[in-house]
Design a protein around this motif. Structure first.
Motif, PDB file in Angstrom:
ATOM      1  N   SER A  38       0.847  -1.185   0.000  1.00  0.00           N
ATOM      2  CA  SER A  38       0.000   0.000   0.000  1.00  0.00           C
ATOM      3  C   SER A  38       0.890   1.245   0.000  1.00  0.00           C
ATOM      4  O   SER A  38       1.960   1.246   0.603  1.00  0.00           O
ATOM      5  CB  SER A  38      -0.922   0.004   1.220  1.00  0.00           C
ATOM      6  OG  SER A  38      -1.879  -1.027   1.101  1.00  0.00           O
ATOM      7  N   VAL A  39       0.423   2.291  -0.690  1.00  0.00           N
ATOM      8  CA  VAL A  39       1.291   3.455  -0.919  1.00  0.00           C
ATOM      9  C   VAL A  39       0.517   4.767  -0.845  1.00  0.00           C
ATOM     10  O   VAL A  39      -0.582   4.876  -1.385  1.00  0.00           O
ATOM     11  CB  VAL A  39       1.970   3.387  -2.318  1.00  0.00           C
ATOM     12  CG1 VAL A  39       3.105   4.409  -2.401  1.00  0.00           C
ATOM     13  CG2 VAL A  39       2.470   1.999  -2.648  1.00  0.00           C
ATOM     14  N   CYS A 174      -6.311  -6.267   0.570  1.00  0.00           N
ATOM     15  CA  CYS A 174      -6.266  -5.479  -0.659  1.00  0.00           C
ATOM     16  C   CYS A 174      -5.053  -4.540  -0.624  1.00  0.00           C
ATOM     17  O   CYS A 174      -4.553  -4.198   0.444  1.00  0.00           O
ATOM     18  CB  CYS A 174      -7.552  -4.667  -0.768  1.00  0.00           C
ATOM     19  SG  CYS A 174      -7.760  -3.810  -2.334  1.00  0.00           S
ATOM     20  N   GLN A 175      -4.592  -4.147  -1.803  1.00  0.00           N
ATOM     21  CA  GLN A 175      -3.574  -3.107  -1.908  1.00  0.00           C
ATOM     22  C   GLN A 175      -4.278  -1.759  -2.037  1.00  0.00           C
ATOM     23  O   GLN A 175      -5.176  -1.598  -2.874  1.00  0.00           O
ATOM     24  CB  GLN A 175      -2.687  -3.342  -3.132  1.00  0.00           C
ATOM     25  CG  GLN A 175      -1.632  -2.247  -3.323  1.00  0.00           C
ATOM     26  CD  GLN A 175      -0.818  -2.437  -4.592  1.00  0.00           C
ATOM     27  OE1 GLN A 175      -1.179  -3.213  -5.471  1.00  0.00           O
ATOM     28  NE2 GLN A 175       0.276  -1.708  -4.700  1.00  0.00           N
ATOM     29  N   TYR A 176      -3.870  -0.800  -1.218  1.00  0.00           N
ATOM     30  CA  TYR A 176      -4.459   0.542  -1.246  1.00  0.00           C
ATOM     31  C   TYR A 176      -3.425   1.537  -1.763  1.00  0.00           C
ATOM     32  O   TYR A 176      -2.285   1.551  -1.285  1.00  0.00           O
ATOM     33  CB  TYR A 176      -4.913   0.974   0.148  1.00  0.00           C
ATOM     34  CG  TYR A 176      -6.009   0.125   0.731  1.00  0.00           C
ATOM     35  CD1 TYR A 176      -7.347   0.413   0.464  1.00  0.00           C
ATOM     36  CD2 TYR A 176      -5.722  -0.980   1.537  1.00  0.00           C
ATOM     37  CE1 TYR A 176      -8.365  -0.372   0.996  1.00  0.00           C
ATOM     38  CE2 TYR A 176      -6.729  -1.772   2.064  1.00  0.00           C
ATOM     39  CZ  TYR A 176      -8.054  -1.456   1.786  1.00  0.00           C
ATOM     40  OH  TYR A 176      -9.055  -2.240   2.303  1.00  0.00           O
ATOM     41  N   GLU A 191      -3.675   5.881   8.501  1.00  0.00           N
ATOM     42  CA  GLU A 191      -2.696   4.894   8.966  1.00  0.00           C
ATOM     43  C   GLU A 191      -3.263   4.083  10.132  1.00  0.00           C
ATOM     44  O   GLU A 191      -2.825   2.957  10.385  1.00  0.00           O
ATOM     45  CB  GLU A 191      -1.401   5.591   9.397  1.00  0.00           C
ATOM     46  CG  GLU A 191      -0.628   6.190   8.237  1.00  0.00           C
ATOM     47  CD  GLU A 191       0.584   6.991   8.696  1.00  0.00           C
ATOM     48  OE1 GLU A 191       0.906   6.940   9.903  1.00  0.00           O
ATOM     49  OE2 GLU A 191       1.198   7.657   7.856  1.00  0.00           O
ATOM     50  N   SER A 192      -4.227   4.632  10.841  1.00  0.00           N
ATOM     51  CA  SER A 192      -4.852   3.927  11.957  1.00  0.00           C
ATOM     52  C   SER A 192      -5.894   2.918  11.477  1.00  0.00           C
ATOM     53  O   SER A 192      -6.410   2.138  12.277  1.00  0.00           O
ATOM     54  CB  SER A 192      -5.531   4.927  12.905  1.00  0.00           C
ATOM     55  OG  SER A 192      -4.606   5.875  13.378  1.00  0.00           O
ATOM     56  N   TYR A 193      -6.191   2.959  10.192  1.00  0.00           N
ATOM     57  CA  TYR A 193      -7.216   2.080   9.641  1.00  0.00           C
ATOM     58  C   TYR A 193      -6.596   1.120   8.622  1.00  0.00           C
ATOM     59  O   TYR A 193      -5.977   0.133   8.973  1.00  0.00           O
ATOM     60  CB  TYR A 193      -8.354   2.906   9.046  1.00  0.00           C
ATOM     61  CG  TYR A 193      -9.027   3.788  10.069  1.00  0.00           C
ATOM     62  CD1 TYR A 193     -10.009   3.271  10.928  1.00  0.00           C
ATOM     63  CD2 TYR A 193      -8.672   5.129  10.210  1.00  0.00           C
ATOM     64  CE1 TYR A 193     -10.620   4.070  11.889  1.00  0.00           C
ATOM     65  CE2 TYR A 193      -9.284   5.933  11.169  1.00  0.00           C
ATOM     66  CZ  TYR A 193     -10.244   5.399  11.999  1.00  0.00           C
ATOM     67  OH  TYR A 193     -10.847   6.178  12.955  1.00  0.00           O
ATOM     68  N   PHE A 194      -6.701   1.460   7.334  1.00  0.00           N
ATOM     69  CA  PHE A 194      -6.252   0.516   6.305  1.00  0.00           C
ATOM     70  C   PHE A 194      -4.894   0.863   5.693  1.00  0.00           C
ATOM     71  O   PHE A 194      -4.391   0.106   4.863  1.00  0.00           O
ATOM     72  CB  PHE A 194      -7.306   0.398   5.195  1.00  0.00           C
ATOM     73  CG  PHE A 194      -7.657   1.718   4.541  1.00  0.00           C
ATOM     74  CD1 PHE A 194      -6.977   2.162   3.425  1.00  0.00           C
ATOM     75  CD2 PHE A 194      -8.671   2.500   5.053  1.00  0.00           C
ATOM     76  CE1 PHE A 194      -7.291   3.362   2.830  1.00  0.00           C
ATOM     77  CE2 PHE A 194      -9.001   3.716   4.462  1.00  0.00           C
ATOM     78  CZ  PHE A 194      -8.309   4.144   3.343  1.00  0.00           C
ATOM     79  N   MET A 195      -4.292   1.978   6.082  1.00  0.00           N
ATOM     80  CA  MET A 195      -3.001   2.372   5.508  1.00  0.00           C
ATOM     81  C   MET A 195      -1.831   2.115   6.459  1.00  0.00           C
ATOM     82  O   MET A 195      -0.759   2.702   6.322  1.00  0.00           O
ATOM     83  CB  MET A 195      -3.019   3.841   5.085  1.00  0.00           C
ATOM     84  CG  MET A 195      -3.932   4.144   3.909  1.00  0.00           C
ATOM     85  SD  MET A 195      -3.466   3.271   2.384  1.00  0.00           S
ATOM     86  CE  MET A 195      -2.091   4.255   1.810  1.00  0.00           C
ATOM     87  N   GLU A 196      -2.023   1.215   7.392  1.00  0.00           N
ATOM     88  CA  GLU A 196      -0.949   0.844   8.320  1.00  0.00           C
ATOM     89  C   GLU A 196       0.206   0.219   7.531  1.00  0.00           C
ATOM     90  O   GLU A 196      -0.009  -0.602   6.636  1.00  0.00           O
ATOM     91  CB  GLU A 196      -1.489  -0.160   9.342  1.00  0.00           C
ATOM     92  CG  GLU A 196      -0.552  -0.407  10.505  1.00  0.00           C
ATOM     93  CD  GLU A 196      -1.158  -1.385  11.514  1.00  0.00           C
ATOM     94  OE1 GLU A 196      -0.657  -1.445  12.635  1.00  0.00           O
ATOM     95  OE2 GLU A 196      -2.121  -2.083  11.151  1.00  0.00           O
TER      96      GLU A 196
END
Length: 203
Positions: A38-39, A174-176, A191-196
């Protein structure tokens, strides 16, 4: 060169469009996105963020249709941007079997549901519309491989932000990839959700 390591169909499209030289942002971002992580992608306007989104999504899906449910999702701020991005995608995908679909907010939800049910590889829409489709069982995201948000600064809007959070809660893996000119506090909060553990690319 990032373009040389993309799927053969993409290289052919780029050649036909006479796109030969990647921007500095594309040189840096495409290899990282291709790695599957993820990026956060941040770069000024006209650095090729939207083109990068299109190319890496096509590469992720191997430029071919598979199954009936979306494997790529692209969220945008509003309906006009969704329609514009759809046209941009078609410029690159028309020589492939990829099925790109834009969920037009001006159409009845039942029509959108039936058309998505017929088979879609890449789905473009606003967060609010995708959240509505999920609530009414109008879209299945269980096979999603890549989740893009274009010009993600609009997530400063509470409705859009909350809709994105509700969508991601229904996705197991999934990749985000988030594209923006700057990584504002709202984007950092993800970052606290799906972008960690997401990588950050800034040009």
């Amino acid at each position: 060169m990032p373009f040389k390591k993309l799927h053969a169909d993409i290289k052919e499209v780029l050649q036909n469009l006479e796109i030969t030289t990647p921007t500095d942002f594309q040189k840096t971002s495409i290899p990282v996105i291709k790695s599957g992580t993820s990026v956060y992608c941040t770069a000024p306007k006209d650095e090729g963020k939207t083109t990068t989104l299109i190319l890496t999504t096509m590469h992720k899906l191997k430029c071919e249709e598979v199954g009936n449910i979306p494997r790529a999702l692209v969220l945008v701020e509003n309906n006009d941007k969704a329609l514009d991005l759809y046209q941009s995608f078609l410029k690159y995908t028309k020589q492939t079997s990829l099925r790109v679909y834009v969920a037009n907010e001006k159409e009845h939800i039942d029509l959108l549901k039936s058309e998505i049910f017929e088979g879609v590889d890449i789905l473009i829409a606003t967060p609010q519309l995708i959240a509505k489709l999920l609530m009414t069982y109008g879209v299945n995201l269980s096979e999603l491989k890549i989740f893009n948000i274009d010009d993600a600064e609009f997530l400063s809007q509470t409705n859009a932000y909350n809709a994105v959070l509700s969508i991601t809660q229904s996705i197991s893996k999934c990749q985000y990839v988030l594209y923006s000119e700057k990584r504002n506090p709202n984007l950092k909060r993800l970052e606290s959700y799906f972008m960690e553990y997401a990588n950050v690319i800034s040009v």
